[in-house]
Design an enzyme around this catalytic site. Structure first.
Site, short mmCIF file in Angstrom:
data_model
loop_
_atom_site.label_atom_id
_atom_site.label_comp_id
_atom_site.label_asym_id
_atom_site.label_seq_id
_atom_site.Cartn_x
_atom_site.Cartn_y
_atom_site.Cartn_z
N GLU A 8 52.53 85.01 88.04
CA GLU A 8 52.58 83.93 87.06
C GLU A 8 52.62 82.62 87.81
O GLU A 8 53.63 81.93 87.86
CB GLU A 8 53.77 84.02 86.10
CG GLU A 8 53.60 83.04 84.94
CD GLU A 8 54.83 82.83 84.07
OE1 GLU A 8 55.12 81.65 83.75
OE2 GLU A 8 55.49 83.81 83.72
N HIS A 10 50.53 79.00 88.60
CA HIS A 10 49.67 78.16 87.78
C HIS A 10 48.83 77.19 88.59
O HIS A 10 49.17 76.81 89.71
CB HIS A 10 50.53 77.40 86.76
CG HIS A 10 51.30 78.32 85.89
ND1 HIS A 10 50.68 79.20 85.01
CD2 HIS A 10 52.63 78.56 85.77
CE1 HIS A 10 51.60 79.91 84.39
NE2 HIS A 10 52.78 79.54 84.83
N HIS A 169 51.81 84.15 77.90
CA HIS A 169 52.56 83.04 78.49
C HIS A 169 53.08 82.13 77.39
O HIS A 169 52.45 81.98 76.34
CB HIS A 169 51.65 82.25 79.43
CG HIS A 169 52.38 81.18 80.18
ND1 HIS A 169 52.48 79.88 79.71
CD2 HIS A 169 53.08 81.22 81.33
CE1 HIS A 169 53.19 79.17 80.57
NE2 HIS A 169 53.57 79.96 81.55
N ASP A 293 56.42 81.45 89.33
CA ASP A 293 56.14 80.38 88.36
C ASP A 293 55.86 79.07 89.09
O ASP A 293 56.22 77.99 88.63
CB ASP A 293 57.28 80.21 87.36
CG ASP A 293 56.81 79.61 86.02
OD1 ASP A 293 55.64 79.19 85.94
OD2 ASP A 293 57.60 79.58 85.08
#
Length: 330
Positions: A8, A10, A169, A293
């Protein structure tokens, strides 16, 4: 631990930045924090340097929220998804093919086009599934199409046929559903509102009958399951007590069974060992995946916690690498 896989993580694109004004994020999170995040979202080489420093072998990237889900014009959303996936491939994954992989962006304003784009992204661009930023706006900003609703099942059918996961998400609750946060804007997003919104969305999937029709579907949720490992047993108990009532959905099994059979959970942004152990006790060691993250969280914070968490080394290797490698066929 070396050789970790994270999923996860980004990025953004020039196309994405041309559409969205990040002033709301800066107001809530602080300008200095968001300036740093925004720079890292665009920088594949700096990301690789940090991965090298913290023992991360592969990062699976995805477009930052809200992505395609907020585009009100259907044709523009479909075009945005295709161009975004092409830009991710060109700027990130082809530049570092052994280190950076990606989940596809899809525009569920048109489920058929989303299904076609998922297939193109997987078969032509080498992407590993899709990441969807919560509900999709249809027509106006205070509307929502959730992933369990009938028009979207065409997309799910294709995901099942391709045998690839979909990462659910978070995004903020609809503007018309934010009254409880008035006066406490810091709670709307990742601090609190994300978890409540996304956990409820996941429960809708469980109750809809989706996994009865497509039993091999796989959904990933982050942040140690958005509270589901703790709250799902209570939900299951109360739904059983209410079994003669209305509004129970179409599910043929108990919610906990779908959670155990159709979901994976990542540690993204939730670096808490007691929470990790509770998650393992509910969903099992083989369905928990390490993630950071990044760049909303730091690789240092996530990796220092995980590398020192009270786990056996066999379990650390499973959560840190081999579970993800098996799921994503890496």
């Amino acid at each position: 631990m070396k050789g970790k896989i994270v999923l996860e993580e980004h990025l953004t694109t020039d196309l994405n930045n041309s559409l969205w004004n990040a002033s709301g994020e800066a107001a809530r999170n602080g300008k200095a924090y968001m300036d740093d995040v925004d720079a890292r979202l665009l920088d594949p080489d700096g990301r690789i340097d940090e991965m090298d420093g913290w023992g991360i072998d592969i990062a699976v990237l995805s477009l930052t929220s809200p992505g395609a889900q907020s585009i009100l014009d259907r044709a523009k959303a479909v075009d945005f998804a295709k161009r975004t996936n092409d830009e991710i491939a060109e700027r990130f994954t082809r530049k570092h093919p052994t280190r950076l992989r990606a989940f596809a962006t899809v525009a569920l304003q048109s489920p058929r086009d989303a299904a076609d784009e998922l297939e193109r992204a997987v078969t032509e661009l080498g992407m590993l599934g899709a990441l969807v930023n919560g509900y999709t706006n249809i027509g106006h900003a205070d509307s929502a199409q959730y992933l369990d609703e009938a028009p979207v099942w065409e997309f799910w059918e294709r995901a099942a046929a391709l045998d690839v996961p979909v990462y659910l998400h978070p995004r903020e609750p609809l503007p018309g559903q934010q009254r409880i946060y008035e006066g406490y804007a810091s709670l709307v997003g990742s601090a609190w509102g994300f978890a409540h919104e996304t956990a409820t969305h996941a429960i809708r999937l469980m109750l809809s009958g989706l996994f009865d029709r497509y039993p091999t579907l796989t959904v990933i949720v982050g942040h140690l399951g958005e509270g589901l490992p703790l709250m799902l047993p209570r939900l299951e108990h109360r739904l059983h007590m209410q079994r003669d009532g209305a509004g129970l959905g179409q599910a043929q099994r108990r919610v906990g069974e779908y959670f155990s059979d159709n979901f994976y959970v990542t540690t993204s942004g939730h670096f808490h060992t007691k929470g990790l152990l509770d998650t393992i006790s509910e969903i099992g060691m083989d369905r928990v995946l390490f993630s950071v993250d990044y760049p909303y969280e730091s690789m240092q914070t996530g990796c220092e916690w995980f590398d020192q968490a009270l786990l056996s080394e066999n379990d650390r290797i499973k959560i840190g690498r081999t579970n993800a490698a098996r799921l994503l066929r890496l």
